[in-house]
Design an enzyme around this catalytic site. Structure first.
Site, PDB file in Angstrom:
ATOM      1  N   GLY A 190       3.516   9.949  11.996  1.00 56.13           N
ATOM      2  CA  GLY A 190       4.034   9.404  13.248  1.00 56.13           C
ATOM      3  C   GLY A 190       5.025   8.273  13.040  1.00 56.13           C
ATOM      4  CB  THR A 245      -2.687  -0.463  15.242  1.00 57.43           C
ATOM      5  OG1 THR A 245      -3.535   0.522  14.654  1.00 57.43           O
ATOM      6  CG2 THR A 245      -2.804  -0.378  16.757  1.00 57.43           C
ATOM      7  N   GLY A 282      -0.285  -1.086   5.893  1.00 59.18           N
ATOM      8  CA  GLY A 282       0.149  -0.203   6.971  1.00 59.18           C
ATOM      9  C   GLY A 282      -0.475  -0.602   8.299  1.00 59.18           C
ATOM     10  N   GLY A 283       0.260  -0.403   9.371  1.00 62.41           N
ATOM     11  CA  GLY A 283      -0.277  -0.650  10.716  1.00 62.41           C
ATOM     12  C   GLY A 283      -0.641  -2.100  10.927  1.00 62.41           C
ATOM     13  CG  ASP A 284      -3.487  -5.214  13.277  1.00 65.88           C
ATOM     14  OD1 ASP A 284      -2.839  -5.949  14.036  1.00 65.88           O
ATOM     15  OD2 ASP A 284      -4.528  -5.600  12.687  1.00 65.88           O
ATOM     16  CG  MET A 301      -8.381   6.620   7.513  1.00 63.64           C
ATOM     17  SD  MET A 301      -9.362   5.301   6.768  1.00 63.64           S
ATOM     18  CE  MET A 301     -10.007   4.458   8.204  1.00 63.64           C
ATOM     19  CE  LYS A 330      -6.498   0.760  -0.493  1.00 64.28           C
ATOM     20  NZ  LYS A 330      -7.402  -0.167   0.171  1.00 64.28           N
ATOM     21  CG  ASP A 388      -2.047  -0.840   1.197  1.00 65.90           C
ATOM     22  OD1 ASP A 388      -2.391  -1.264   0.090  1.00 65.90           O
ATOM     23  OD2 ASP A 388      -2.639  -1.109   2.261  1.00 65.90           O
TER      24      ASP A 388
HETATM   25  N1  SAH Z   1      -4.375  -0.393   9.483  1.00 63.46           N
HETATM   26  C1  SAH Z   1      -3.795   0.891   9.828  1.00 63.46           C
HETATM   27  C2  SAH Z   1      -4.762   2.028   9.647  1.00 63.46           C
HETATM   28  C3  SAH Z   1      -5.186   2.231   8.219  1.00 63.46           C
HETATM   29  S1  SAH Z   1      -6.216   3.592   8.003  1.00 63.46           S
HETATM   30  C4  SAH Z   1      -3.241   0.846  11.249  1.00 63.46           C
HETATM   31  O1  SAH Z   1      -3.490  -0.108  11.984  1.00 63.46           O
HETATM   32  O2  SAH Z   1      -2.487   1.766  11.607  1.00 63.46           O
HETATM   33  C5  SAH Z   1      -5.081   4.851   7.593  1.00 63.46           C
HETATM   34  C6  SAH Z   1      -4.968   5.838   8.709  1.00 63.46           C
HETATM   35  O3  SAH Z   1      -4.038   5.368   9.675  1.00 63.46           O
HETATM   36  C7  SAH Z   1      -4.435   7.174   8.325  1.00 63.46           C
HETATM   37  O4  SAH Z   1      -5.448   7.996   7.777  1.00 63.46           O
HETATM   38  C8  SAH Z   1      -3.945   7.712   9.636  1.00 63.46           C
HETATM   39  O5  SAH Z   1      -5.011   8.160  10.421  1.00 63.46           O
HETATM   40  C9  SAH Z   1      -3.400   6.455  10.288  1.00 63.46           C
HETATM   41  N2  SAH Z   1      -1.953   6.320  10.104  1.00 63.46           N
HETATM   42  C10 SAH Z   1      -1.313   5.282   9.560  1.00 63.46           C
HETATM   43  N3  SAH Z   1       0.028   5.471   9.591  1.00 63.46           N
HETATM   44  C11 SAH Z   1       0.220   6.659  10.189  1.00 63.46           C
HETATM   45  C12 SAH Z   1       1.379   7.408  10.534  1.00 63.46           C
HETATM   46  N4  SAH Z   1       2.604   6.970  10.274  1.00 63.46           N
HETATM   47  N5  SAH Z   1       1.198   8.595  11.158  1.00 63.46           N
HETATM   48  C13 SAH Z   1      -0.020   9.051  11.435  1.00 63.46           C
HETATM   49  N6  SAH Z   1      -1.142   8.391  11.128  1.00 63.46           N
HETATM   50  C14 SAH Z   1      -1.029   7.206  10.519  1.00 63.46           C
END
Ligand code: SAH
Length: 513
Positions: free
Chosen positions: A202, A120, A90-92, A173, A59, A37
């Protein structure tokens, strides 16, 4: 099994490569194809081996590169081919990651899958801004909310129950809707003085945060120009942000450094810089392609030690050391063959990394010049060698032209044997991401350890404005090569990782951001 592959739906964390799980890190090496992604950071992308197939389905709010169904189809199609597919998110993957949707089609077609949870952003991004999402004195629950409820659907944010819960609220988001969200909360009874924060990018070098009362947050974030990706935190825990501020306070916190290096060599420098808080993109700008079969080397090895009273063996890179010994093993020879002749054997190394590599094979170099430079090695050996000695140089195909003249001038008999060629490589997608970072001024320095890394870099990243780059170089020859592209240059005092690191601290450590 019927030849069906498998899909790993894995989280990559919020951006800092150190927050990848061990399992995801391993999958990056073992997968056949990686589908990733937009939120995957350049630092993480740079860990993907260049020969690996990658698909960017990134996206960004509003700009969908690849629609969700198509992503689902790609995963299915690749797994059906019998491949190991890493779906990197990204994240979880299960925290607002649409992970569930991506599994539907796989489950329907009985394609095996595994889920690898990630760190996350909902908790990690506040943590990097000094905000614990729960704290015994301030919050006993945590609510993770999407600021982007499904359009046209029945879902809306239930502000009343969020406010009633009195827990910490984390909105993902939520940047475009920030004002509406904060108004919604206050309309539902949230005190406008409640501490709140917004954190952009972050865990990354470009991390920025705004901490304020909920009633003023939207305005202050707007003034600071905060944009996505960002996390909004509302709750008493935000009071701790100043006290627990830490990420930017690290010696190289907030700095992003691009390290160019030959693929096979160790990334000890990257590790050192990361430990000081820097984000490090490891661009494998040059790779070594071994010359094989190498008849010149075979001949040289067989005759070594029999041709003069003293014979020298010179190494100019750790890769050269490794390839030399591998080739020796290949020929079913070992060090005894080199020492078995009548000659006294002497070994020279260009710098401390090469010296260290030799040590790994049980050899202590006799000569290492004080300054890392090819001419210096030539001069040092010329000064130590017995008249009439034979010198064998084992190195890269188009090595420095400055090594041989001092040796020849001293009347030594030189045999220059190429072991490998230098080739350039990088994923187009990763190049684009790195280019974007350069354009935004988000790369503070680029490290070069040899003239060939400079050549590799300018060849690979051919669309950059090189004169804007801050190059931190080992050795004058490396600097001279960077000079050709009018880079802003700093030369490390010694050819060592410690010296490079000290150089970074001196030049970047105190810079205001
Ligand atoms: N699955 C992801 C979230 C996906 S939705 C998770 O667990 O982190 C995408 C949103 O995640 C972004 O709009 C923002 O709000 C947040 N996000 C993801 N990475 C970020 C980062 N490095 N810094 C700040 N916000 C982040």
């Amino acid at each position: 099994m019927d030849g069906t592959g498998k899909v790993w739906l894995a989280g990559a964390g919020p951006g800092d490569a150190g927050l990848l799980t061990v399992k995801t890190r391993e999958l990056i090496e073992t997968a056949d194809i990686i589908v990733y992604d937009a939120l995957i950071s350049a630092e993480i992308l740079s860990l993907i081996p260049p020969e690996k197939e990658v698909v960017n389905v990134g996206k960004r709010a509003g700009r969908h590169l690849v629609p969700q169904d198509e992503i689902n189809e790609i995963l299915l199609r690749e797994a059906k081919k019998g491949r190991k597919v890493l779906r990197l998110k990204g994240g979880d993957p299960f925290v607002f990651g649409r992970g569930g949707e991506e599994l539907e089609l796989l489950a329907e077609h009985q394609v095996p899958f595994e889920i690898v949870p990630g760190i996350t952003s909902a908790s990690a991004v506040p943590a990097y801004a000094g905000i614990p999402v729960t704290h015994r004195d301030y919050a006993s629950s945590l609510h993770i909310v999407t600021g982007h409820p499904r359009q046209g659907g029945s879902e809306t944010i239930d502000y009343a129950s969020l406010v009633k819960g009195k827990g910490t609220l984390v909105f993902l988001m939520g940047i475009t809707a920030m004002e509406a969200i904060l108004d919604g909360l206050m309309d539902a009874g949230l005190d406008g003085d409640t501490p709140a924060a917004v954190i952009e990018n972050g865990t990354l070098a470009g991390q920025r945060r705004v901490v304020s009362a909920a009633g003023r947050l939207a305005e202050e974030a707007h003034r600071a120009g905060i944009g996505p990706p960002a996390v909004i935190v509302v709750g008493e825990v935000c009071r701790l942000a100043d006290r627990f501020h830490w990420a930017e306070d690290r010696p190289l916190g907030g700095k992003q450094i691009l390290v160019t290096r030959p693929r096979q060599s160790s990334s000890a420098l990257a590790g050192k810089l990361r430990a000081l808080g820097a984000q490090v993109i490891e661009l494998p700008s040059i790779a070594t392609k071994v010359i094989s079969p190498n008849t010149a080397l075979q001949r040289g090895m067989k005759q070594f030690g029999t041709r003069a009273a003293q014979e020298w063996l010179l190494f100019t890179s750790p890769a050269g050391v490794r390839i030399f010994f591998e080739e020796m093993t290949e020929l079913k020879m070992d060090m005894r063959h080199m020492l078995g002749g009548p000659a006294q054997v002497k070994v020279g190394a260009i710098g401390s990394a090469t010296e260290r590599a030799l040590k790994g094979y049980g050899i202590l170099a006799d000569v290492v010049p004080d300054v890392y430079c090819a001419a210096c090695l030539g001069e040092a050996v010329a000064a130590h060698a017995m008249p009439g000695s034979k010198v064998t140089v084992v190195r890269a195909m188009s090595g420095s032209e400055e090594l041989l003249p001092p040796l020849l001038k001293a009347g030594l008999d030189v045999d220059d044997i190429p072991l490998y060629e230098t080739v350039y490589e990088a994923h187009e997608q990763i190049k684009e991401k790195i280019e974007a970072l350069f354009k935004q001024g988000q790369i503070d320095a680029v490290t070069f350890t040899s003239a060939s890394t400079v050549k590799g870099f300018v060849h690979t990243m051919d669309r950059l404005d090189f004169h804007k780059i801050h190059a931190v170089c080992i050795g004058e020859q490396t600097a001279a090569e960077a000079e050709k592209y009018r880079m802003h240059i700093t030369v490390a005092k010694e050819a060592s990782i410690e010296s490079m690191t000290a150089c970074m601290l001196e030049n970047l450590g105190t810079k205001e951001r």
